[in-house]
Enzyme design. Structure first.
Site, PDB file in Angstrom:
ATOM      1  N   ARG A   1      -5.694  -2.231   8.574  1.00 32.06           N
ATOM      2  CA  ARG A   1      -6.744  -2.936   7.989  1.00 32.06           C
ATOM      3  C   ARG A   1      -6.344  -4.332   7.201  1.00 32.06           C
ATOM      4  O   ARG A   1      -5.278  -4.079   6.705  1.00 32.06           O
ATOM      5  CB  ARG A   1      -7.622  -1.923   6.801  1.00 32.06           C
ATOM      6  CG  ARG A   1      -8.217  -0.812   7.251  1.00 32.06           C
ATOM      7  CD  ARG A   1      -9.162  -0.286   6.121  1.00 32.06           C
ATOM      8  NE  ARG A   1      -8.422   0.513   5.051  1.00 32.06           N
ATOM      9  CZ  ARG A   1      -7.868   1.523   5.231  1.00 32.06           C
ATOM     10  NH1 ARG A   1      -8.276   2.270   6.348  1.00 32.06           N
ATOM     11  NH2 ARG A   1      -7.185   2.231   4.105  1.00 32.06           N
ATOM     12  N   LEU A   2      -7.276  -5.121   7.087  1.00 29.87           N
ATOM     13  CA  LEU A   2      -6.976  -6.353   6.270  1.00 29.87           C
ATOM     14  C   LEU A   2      -7.361  -6.328   4.763  1.00 29.87           C
ATOM     15  O   LEU A   2      -7.109  -6.985   3.778  1.00 29.87           O
ATOM     16  CB  LEU A   2      -7.721  -7.406   6.802  1.00 29.87           C
ATOM     17  CG  LEU A   2      -7.211  -8.227   8.073  1.00 29.87           C
ATOM     18  CD1 LEU A   2      -8.068  -9.438   8.451  1.00 29.87           C
ATOM     19  CD2 LEU A   2      -5.747  -8.588   8.097  1.00 29.87           C
TER      20      LEU A   2
ATOM     21  N   TRP B   1       3.008   7.871  -2.279  1.00 33.66           N
ATOM     22  CA  TRP B   1       4.526   8.143  -2.659  1.00 33.66           C
ATOM     23  C   TRP B   1       4.577   8.973  -3.993  1.00 33.66           C
ATOM     24  O   TRP B   1       5.244  10.008  -4.078  1.00 33.66           O
ATOM     25  CB  TRP B   1       4.924   6.660  -3.114  1.00 33.66           C
ATOM     26  CG  TRP B   1       6.388   6.826  -3.410  1.00 33.66           C
ATOM     27  CD1 TRP B   1       7.597   6.164  -2.539  1.00 33.66           C
ATOM     28  CD2 TRP B   1       6.779   6.635  -4.746  1.00 33.66           C
ATOM     29  NE1 TRP B   1       8.809   6.465  -3.211  1.00 33.66           N
ATOM     30  CE2 TRP B   1       8.536   6.897  -4.390  1.00 33.66           C
ATOM     31  CE3 TRP B   1       6.632   7.349  -6.134  1.00 33.66           C
ATOM     32  CZ2 TRP B   1       9.310   6.819  -5.513  1.00 33.66           C
ATOM     33  CZ3 TRP B   1       7.324   7.248  -7.170  1.00 33.66           C
ATOM     34  CH2 TRP B   1       8.861   7.154  -6.939  1.00 33.66           C
TER      35      TRP B   1
ATOM     36  N   ASN C   1     -10.379  -3.228  -6.413  1.00 35.24           N
ATOM     37  CA  ASN C   1      -9.833  -2.176  -7.061  1.00 35.24           C
ATOM     38  C   ASN C   1     -10.337  -1.679  -8.607  1.00 35.24           C
ATOM     39  O   ASN C   1      -9.778  -0.814  -9.244  1.00 35.24           O
ATOM     40  CB  ASN C   1      -8.332  -2.587  -7.460  1.00 35.24           C
ATOM     41  CG  ASN C   1      -7.315  -2.723  -6.181  1.00 35.24           C
ATOM     42  OD1 ASN C   1      -6.319  -3.538  -6.152  1.00 35.24           O
ATOM     43  ND2 ASN C   1      -7.756  -1.603  -5.250  1.00 35.24           N
TER      44      ASN C   1
ATOM     45  N   ARG D   1       1.986  -4.976   6.206  1.00 35.20           N
ATOM     46  CA  ARG D   1       1.203  -3.889   5.388  1.00 35.20           C
ATOM     47  C   ARG D   1       2.078  -2.655   5.562  1.00 35.20           C
ATOM     48  O   ARG D   1       2.559  -2.446   6.514  1.00 35.20           O
ATOM     49  CB  ARG D   1      -0.315  -3.775   6.083  1.00 35.20           C
ATOM     50  CG  ARG D   1      -0.846  -2.652   5.176  1.00 35.20           C
ATOM     51  CD  ARG D   1      -2.459  -2.599   5.348  1.00 35.20           C
ATOM     52  NE  ARG D   1      -3.037  -1.697   4.486  1.00 35.20           N
ATOM     53  CZ  ARG D   1      -4.361  -1.752   3.976  1.00 35.20           C
ATOM     54  NH1 ARG D   1      -4.956  -2.668   4.465  1.00 35.20           N
ATOM     55  NH2 ARG D   1      -4.481  -0.977   3.233  1.00 35.20           N
TER      56      ARG D   1
ATOM     57  N   ASP E   1       0.983  -1.195   0.029  1.00 38.11           N
ATOM     58  CA  ASP E   1      -0.123  -0.082   0.251  1.00 38.11           C
ATOM     59  C   ASP E   1       1.047   1.411   0.014  1.00 38.11           C
ATOM     60  O   ASP E   1       1.964   1.169   0.658  1.00 38.11           O
ATOM     61  CB  ASP E   1      -0.821  -0.138   1.188  1.00 38.11           C
ATOM     62  CG  ASP E   1      -2.071   0.982   1.135  1.00 38.11           C
ATOM     63  OD1 ASP E   1      -2.367   1.760   0.034  1.00 38.11           O
ATOM     64  OD2 ASP E   1      -2.650   1.324   2.389  1.00 38.11           O
TER      65      ASP E   1
ATOM     66  N   ASN F   1       1.500   3.396  -2.867  1.00 35.55           N
ATOM     67  CA  ASN F   1       2.026   3.950  -4.046  1.00 35.55           C
ATOM     68  C   ASN F   1       1.200   5.265  -4.710  1.00 35.55           C
ATOM     69  O   ASN F   1       2.141   6.301  -5.060  1.00 35.55           O
ATOM     70  CB  ASN F   1       1.367   3.184  -5.197  1.00 35.55           C
ATOM     71  CG  ASN F   1       2.257   1.605  -5.261  1.00 35.55           C
ATOM     72  OD1 ASN F   1       3.157   1.348  -4.131  1.00 35.55           O
ATOM     73  ND2 ASN F   1       1.734   0.610  -5.885  1.00 35.55           N
TER      74      ASN F   1
HETATM   75  C1  FPP Z   1      -1.789   0.302  -3.433  1.00 37.88           C
HETATM   76  O1  FPP Z   1      -1.290   1.633  -3.380  1.00 37.88           O
HETATM   77  C2  FPP Z   1      -1.249  -0.510  -4.506  1.00 37.88           C
HETATM   78  C3  FPP Z   1      -2.171  -1.114  -5.341  1.00 37.88           C
HETATM   79  C4  FPP Z   1      -3.543  -1.135  -5.609  1.00 37.88           C
HETATM   80  C5  FPP Z   1      -1.535  -1.981  -6.387  1.00 37.88           C
HETATM   81  C6  FPP Z   1      -0.253  -2.732  -6.228  1.00 37.88           C
HETATM   82  C7  FPP Z   1       0.563  -2.541  -7.401  1.00 37.88           C
HETATM   83  C8  FPP Z   1       1.690  -2.570  -7.582  1.00 37.88           C
HETATM   84  C9  FPP Z   1       2.902  -2.712  -6.350  1.00 37.88           C
HETATM   85  C10 FPP Z   1       2.417  -2.267  -8.821  1.00 37.88           C
HETATM   86  C11 FPP Z   1       2.369  -3.344  -9.829  1.00 37.88           C
HETATM   87  C12 FPP Z   1       2.316  -4.609  -9.395  1.00 37.88           C
HETATM   88  C13 FPP Z   1       3.095  -5.830  -9.876  1.00 37.88           C
HETATM   89  C14 FPP Z   1       3.032  -7.019  -9.295  1.00 37.88           C
HETATM   90  C15 FPP Z   1       4.091  -5.288 -11.114  1.00 37.88           C
HETATM   91  P1  FPP Z   1      -2.546   2.836  -3.293  1.00 37.88           P
HETATM   92  O2  FPP Z   1      -2.677   3.105  -4.789  1.00 37.88           O
HETATM   93  O3  FPP Z   1      -3.631   2.291  -2.671  1.00 37.88           O
HETATM   94  O4  FPP Z   1      -1.797   3.801  -2.669  1.00 37.88           O
HETATM   95  P2  FPP Z   1      -2.534   5.072  -1.695  1.00 37.88           P
HETATM   96  O5  FPP Z   1      -3.217   4.481  -0.626  1.00 37.88           O
HETATM   97  O6  FPP Z   1      -1.460   5.765  -1.225  1.00 37.88           O
HETATM   98  O7  FPP Z   1      -3.388   5.923  -2.904  1.00 37.88           O
END
Ligand code: FPP
Length: 236
Positions: free
Chosen positions: A190-191, A21, A64, A184, A16, A18
């Site tokens: 959270r789960l 970041w 998602n 996490r 979690d 991305n």
């Molecule tokens: C959560 O971050 C992450 C995801 C919903 C997807 C995970 C995907 C990757 C790590 C990249 C692609 C994966 C592979 C296996 C190549 P978020 O977007 O919910 O972050 P936020 O809560 O900060 O918005």
């Protein structure tokens, strides 16, 4: 049952943070996912010799799909790019790739790429890397219950024989042991519908590190923390 400084055999990760970041850097969310994919690659590269046998990564949940089409498309594209760019590395590292989730709900081109990668790595004897894709913990339990009901109707299973062990055999990956450690990132407690059946007795480790910043040193910290835990499985 003491832990005895053991390495967790199965580590599951909710990747979690991305989006946050990327936001911190004034970048698009997709760039955060791209950096997240690099973090996945770095783990794959450095997994060997740690003693971890299974690594399950929550890469796309059944929830998602609610994200924008642009973001969903980008995540599917990144997954394909990840396989294209890293299949050779995965093979070289003797890693076996598996997926768990409602595969039939994924785009056909992604399914095809995954099937090919699973096939190409199926004989590998090293670590097992599992991508949870179009995965939901409740969906997994519902899918298992539906299949058991069908087998009861066919006379293959007696309803009185349904117990925890039998139910477990109907999960997506019945041969994979339950996770010992759930990690996490990004601090949320959270789960999020991840592995609801299998996480029953897993140790939970939450770090404020955002997923793209999670590296092998962070994994080592989580393992150190795990080694301090005293797992009792409900006993004393
Ligand atoms: C959560 O971050 C992450 C995801 C919903 C997807 C995970 C995907 C990757 C790590 C990249 C692609 C994966 C592979 C296996 C190549 P978020 O977007 O919910 O972050 P936020 O809560 O900060 O918005």
């Amino acid at each position: 049952m003491e832990n005895d400084g053991k390495i967790p055999s199965h580590v599951a990760i909710i990747m979690d943070g991305n989006g946050r970041w990327a936001k911190k850097r004034g970048m698009e969310r997709v760039e955060g996912h791209r950096a997240g994919a690099v973090a996945v690659k770095n783990l794959v590269e450095n997994l060997k010799g740690k003693g971890i046998r299974y690594l399950t990564l929550y890469a796309f949940s059944t929830e998602n799909w609610k994200r924008s089409k642009e973001e969903v498309d980008a995540l599917m594209e990144l997954l394909c790019e990840f396989i294209d760019a890293n299949l050779d590395l995965i093979v070289e590292k003797e890693i076996r790739l598996l997926v768990m989730g409602r595969m039939h709900g994924m785009p056909e081109n992604v399914q095809k790429k995954l099937r090919n990668a699973i096939q190409a790595t199926s004989k590998n004897k090293g670590e097992t890397l599992i991508f949870a894709l179009n995965y939901g913990g409740r969906a997994e339990i519902a899918d298992a219950a539906r299949q058991i009901a069908k087998d009861v109707l066919k006379g293959k299973v007696k309803s009185d024989d349904i117990d925890e062990a039998l139910f477990s055999r109907y999960l997506y990956l019945p041969d994979v042991p339950d996770p010992d450690l759930l990690i996490r990132t990004s601090g949320e407690l959270r789960l999020s519908n991840f592995l609801l059946w299998s996480l029953s007795y897993s140790e939970i480790y939450v770090t404020d590190i955002l997923w793209p910043d999670f590296d092998i040193a962070e994994l080592d910290k989580a393992i150190d923390d795990f080694q301090k835990r005293n797992r009792r499985y409900g006993g004393r």
